[in-house]
Design a protein around this motif. Structure first.
Motif, mmCIF file in Angstrom:
data_model
loop_
_atom_site.group_PDB
_atom_site.id
_atom_site.type_symbol
_atom_site.label_atom_id
_atom_site.label_comp_id
_atom_site.label_asym_id
_atom_site.label_seq_id
_atom_site.Cartn_x
_atom_site.Cartn_y
_atom_site.Cartn_z
ATOM 1 N N UNK A 247 0.858 -1.079 0.184
ATOM 2 C CA UNK A 247 -0.274 -0.287 0.025
ATOM 3 C C UNK A 247 0.817 1.458 0.307
ATOM 4 N N UNK A 248 1.894 1.031 0.464
ATOM 5 C CA UNK A 248 2.817 2.801 0.504
ATOM 6 C C UNK A 248 3.550 2.777 -0.489
ATOM 7 N N UNK A 249 3.857 1.535 -0.910
ATOM 8 C CA UNK A 249 4.289 1.354 -2.993
ATOM 9 C C UNK A 249 3.541 1.878 -3.733
ATOM 10 N N UNK A 250 2.464 1.376 -2.972
ATOM 11 C CA UNK A 250 1.800 1.732 -4.042
ATOM 12 C C UNK A 250 1.203 3.581 -4.536
ATOM 13 N N UNK B 129 10.894 -0.327 -0.510
ATOM 14 C CA UNK B 129 10.110 -1.124 -0.113
ATOM 15 C C UNK B 129 8.791 -2.569 -0.185
ATOM 16 N N UNK B 130 8.794 -2.242 -1.523
ATOM 17 C CA UNK B 130 8.872 -4.143 -1.287
ATOM 18 C C UNK B 130 9.251 -5.270 -2.009
ATOM 19 N N UNK B 131 11.001 -4.458 -1.643
ATOM 20 C CA UNK B 131 11.914 -6.328 -1.658
ATOM 21 C C UNK B 131 11.724 -6.546 -0.687
ATOM 22 N N UNK C 32 -1.820 -8.717 -10.079
ATOM 23 C CA UNK C 32 -2.193 -7.010 -10.114
ATOM 24 C C UNK C 32 -0.870 -6.644 -9.499
ATOM 25 N N UNK C 33 -0.371 -6.969 -8.574
ATOM 26 C CA UNK C 33 0.693 -6.313 -7.694
ATOM 27 C C UNK C 33 2.441 -7.136 -9.036
ATOM 28 N N UNK C 34 1.679 -8.131 -9.115
ATOM 29 C CA UNK C 34 3.114 -8.273 -9.105
ATOM 30 C C UNK C 34 3.338 -7.957 -10.783
ATOM 31 N N UNK C 35 1.984 -7.293 -11.712
ATOM 32 C CA UNK C 35 2.783 -6.783 -12.617
ATOM 33 C C UNK C 35 2.731 -5.657 -12.860
ATOM 34 N N UNK C 36 2.256 -4.494 -11.031
ATOM 35 C CA UNK C 36 2.841 -3.309 -11.568
ATOM 36 C C UNK C 36 4.085 -3.377 -10.889
ATOM 37 N N UNK C 37 4.363 -4.075 -10.205
ATOM 38 C CA UNK C 37 6.139 -4.079 -9.234
ATOM 39 C C UNK C 37 6.882 -3.982 -11.197
ATOM 40 N N UNK C 38 6.392 -5.156 -11.750
ATOM 41 C CA UNK C 38 6.974 -5.628 -12.763
ATOM 42 C C UNK C 38 7.166 -3.900 -14.001
ATOM 43 N N UNK C 39 6.290 -3.577 -14.153
ATOM 44 C CA UNK C 39 6.576 -2.005 -14.647
ATOM 45 C C UNK C 39 7.598 -1.663 -13.691
ATOM 46 N N UNK C 40 7.188 -0.976 -12.727
ATOM 47 C CA UNK C 40 8.090 0.066 -12.142
ATOM 48 C C UNK C 40 9.716 -0.086 -12.406
ATOM 49 N N UNK C 41 9.837 -1.684 -12.519
ATOM 50 C CA UNK C 41 11.170 -2.254 -12.427
ATOM 51 C C UNK C 41 11.421 -1.831 -13.865
#
Length: 648
Positions: free
Chosen positions: A160-163, A177-179, A190-199
């Motif tokens: 939630x903080x990372x978002x 934060x999520x590492x 959904x979270x996995x997709x978002x994190x991949x996009x951030x990376x």
């Protein structure tokens, strides 16, 4: 629950349950335009919703999406008073307070239902999210950090903080934060997709800007910087003697910039319509509750000038408009919201219409109109600034502006334009540009016609009747908004009245401060000496009733009203802001006061009296004011300068 009142309404038969229909309309509120349409459709359920709280909540949410917040405020309060335990109602009441600028009230309700000293972690999580939503971003992030420190393995708090970090562009911080809980978080697709996009985006920026530390950095701003560099060597196509012009701004409300843009469009059409074509592009013409946004629309329509709304344009992703390399796709996807908005909506329109010139007016519009024009390949781009830069107007400062303006200034075919020498120098100094590198386009101003509507004539006759014996009329024409300092105007009027009691005062314009100003006038005992006309198209009629025009703004660009007053033969008094001093001949057709916020009112009164007396006794004084306007601010000079800039 079903409401029998529905049967009594004269409305079409409904397909399905009321709540389901309203829920579907709410889901359609993906843009302001769609929200406005949904709100109009939802109005037929207003009577039904009075008896069904679930329907009422959906109806109010739709109206909020459509920015009809004045219609919903009392209803949210009433729902809350009836059921303060309803979490949806509580959250929407908090949001309603925040939208009305009542942040402290919003915080008070938040404290009541989601207290900072709660020992329940879910309550604190909700509090952190709400704080961010109502504008207490730093407090929200600090609370999220405390929650994570207390329970480092809480993957929900971390995501939630990372978002929220990602929402404000801090992608590298979001990844950090999520590492520690990456595996758990990525169990949610959904979270996995978002994190991949951030990376992917972070990796892109590290390749393109290897010297930049991304920790704590807004990656959206860096993506803008990187994209602008890609255009520094562009070779814009040549334009011929005939060209297509797009004049772009936020709306057509009753402001000076909107007036000037509309005037220029009409001049282009009337004087060069056989050679050039002109379109006016606005973000929206929708009416909002603070000010109508279509004041100049009828004039443009009467001259058959195309007016289009960006809000009505369908968004198209940058990668679907043209072929882009992978890095460019990511950069465009990362852009700040307003700039991304223009790239996805306005750029396709620029491209399809094949404009030769995009003249983008006012700082806000440059965010969605500037880079979009570059992306669409418009050869000549003007960024037209109308007031002092964000470096001076701190309340309007956004990091996007400096990066955008500095980057655009380096790109072939781009011209920065201001409407006064003072403002041009301020922009050049702020951006580190050479002196005289910012062009000046003075306003085209002509005297208002003196035709009047019956309601204005009636207002004047009633005012004249109650102020019999007045020998001087001081006037003002401006929005009743804080930046115009109408409270200071009334203080000056009160000081003038104490010295010269045979006087009266007229204010044209409307705004959020009207009720407060009426109270101020009444408290000073001047209610019978003041006339608040409101919005009117009969400005010329009212100028004829004035002896001196006063403008005491905190910020201005080149204020049209000072020029228009002189075109009507009136002297003017103004605070030393923006290009005000360029609008008249100091000591001859007007006076500049000694300070913006706290001018010497005693001196101001005497200068105003001197002008009123001299112009009343000397017929040549009014003609001198008209002559000055004709020389510096004529239609001919404005149009000639604009066409030269189109070829720059």
């Amino acid at each position: 629950m079903k409401n029998l009142a529905l049967e009594a309404q004269e409305t079409p038969d409904l397909d399905g349950d009321t709540v389901e229909i309203l829920a579907s309309l709410l889901a359609d509120c993906t843009s302001l335009r769609k929200s406005q349409i949904a709100a109009e459709e939802a109005r037929r359920f207003e009577e039904v919703a009075k008896y069904d709280n679930e329907a009422l909540i959906l109806l109010l949410q739709i109206k909020d999406k459509a920015k009809l917040i004045r219609e919903t405020a009392d209803a949210w309060q009433s729902l809350y008073d009836d059921d303060p335990g309803n979490d949806i109602v509580v959250r929407n009441l908090i949001n309603s307070y925040a939208k009305h600028g009542r942040k402290e009230d919003a915080l008070a309700v938040t404290d009541r239902h989601y207290p900072a000293d709660s020992e329940e972690r879910p309550i604190l999580m909700k509090r952190a999210g709400i704080l961010e939503a109502i504008g207490f971003t730093d407090e929200s992030h600090a609370l999220f950090a405390d929650l994570i420190e207390a329970e480092p393995e809480d993957d929900r708090a971390r995501i939630q903080y990372a978002i929220r970090l990602a929402k404000v562009g801090r992608l590298a911080d979001a990844l950090d934060t999520v590492e520690p809980v990456l595996e758990a978080v990525c169990e949610d697709e959904r979270h996995a997709k978002a994190i991949k996009d951030w990376q992917r985006k972070v990796d892109c920026l590290r390749r393109l800007a290897p010297d930049r530390d991304l920790a704590g950095l807004d990656c959206r701003i860096l993506s803008l910087e990187c994209l602008l560099r890609k255009y520094e060597n562009r070779e814009p196509r040549e334009i011929g003697d005939a060209y297509k012009v797009a004049l772009v701004t936020g709306g057509l409300g009753a402001g000076g910039a909107e007036r000037q843009l509309s005037r220029l469009a009409r001049l282009l059409k009337s004087e060069h319509g056989d050679l050039h074509t002109v379109s006016v592009i606005v973000k929206t013409l929708l009416l909002n509750e603070v000010k109508p946004n279509d004041f100049f629309l009828p004039e443009l329509q009467a001259d058959e000038i195309e007016v289009v709304e960006i809000e009505a344009m369908m968004p198209v992703a940058a990668a679907r408009q043209v072929d882009l390399d992978e890095d460019s796709k990511l950069l465009f996807a990362m852009l700040p919201p307003q700039i991304h908005y223009g790239v996805t909506r306005l750029a396709p329109y620029y491209r399809n219409k094949n404009f030769d010139v995009a003249s983008v007016w006012q700082d806000g519009a440059t965010l969605y109109g500037g880079l979009a024009a570059l992306f669409a390949g418009v050869p000549k781009i003007q960024l037209v600034f109308r007031g002092l830069p964000p470096s001076v107007r701190k309340e309007r400062a956004q990091p996007e502006y400096e990066v955008l303006f500095k980057g655009m200034a380096k790109i072939p075919g781009v011209t920065l334009v201001c409407n006064s020498k003072l403002v041009a120098d301020e922009y050049a100094g702020w951006l580190g540009l050479p002196e005289d590198s910012v062009e000046i386009l003075y306003n085209a101003v002509t005297a208002y016609h003196t035709n009047t509507e019956e309601c204005d004539e009636k207002k004047w006759l009633e005012f004249e009747e109650r102020t019999i014996g007045a020998d001087t009329t001081l006037g003002g024409v401006f929005r009743l908004e804080p930046l115009k300092q109408p409270g200071l105007w009334i203080k000056l009027a009160a000081r003038y009245h104490a010295r010269y009691p045979n006087s009266r005062y007229i204010l044209l314009g409307d705004g959020r401060m009207r009720d407060r100003l009426e109270e101020q006038i009444a408290a000073l005992g001047l209610k019978d000496r003041f006339l608040l006309v409101g919005r009117t198209r009969s400005v010329g009629f009212w100028y004829e009733k004035m002896d001196v025009k006063l403008l005491l703004s905190r910020f201005e660009g080149l204020p049209n009203v000072l020029i228009e007053a002189q075109a009507a033969g009136l002297p003017v008094v103004a605070t030393p802001t923006g290009g005000s001093s360029e609008c008249f001949i100091e000591g001859n057709t007007g006076y500049i006061l000694d300070d913006i916020l706290e001018p010497d009112l005693t001196v101001a009164v005497e200068k105003t009296y001197e002008l009123a007396t001299r112009f009343r006794n000397d017929p040549n004084a009014s003609q001198a004011a008209r002559d000055f306007v004709g020389q510096r601010f004529s239609d001919e000079q404005s149009l000639r300068t604009f066409l030269r800039l189109c070829q720059a």
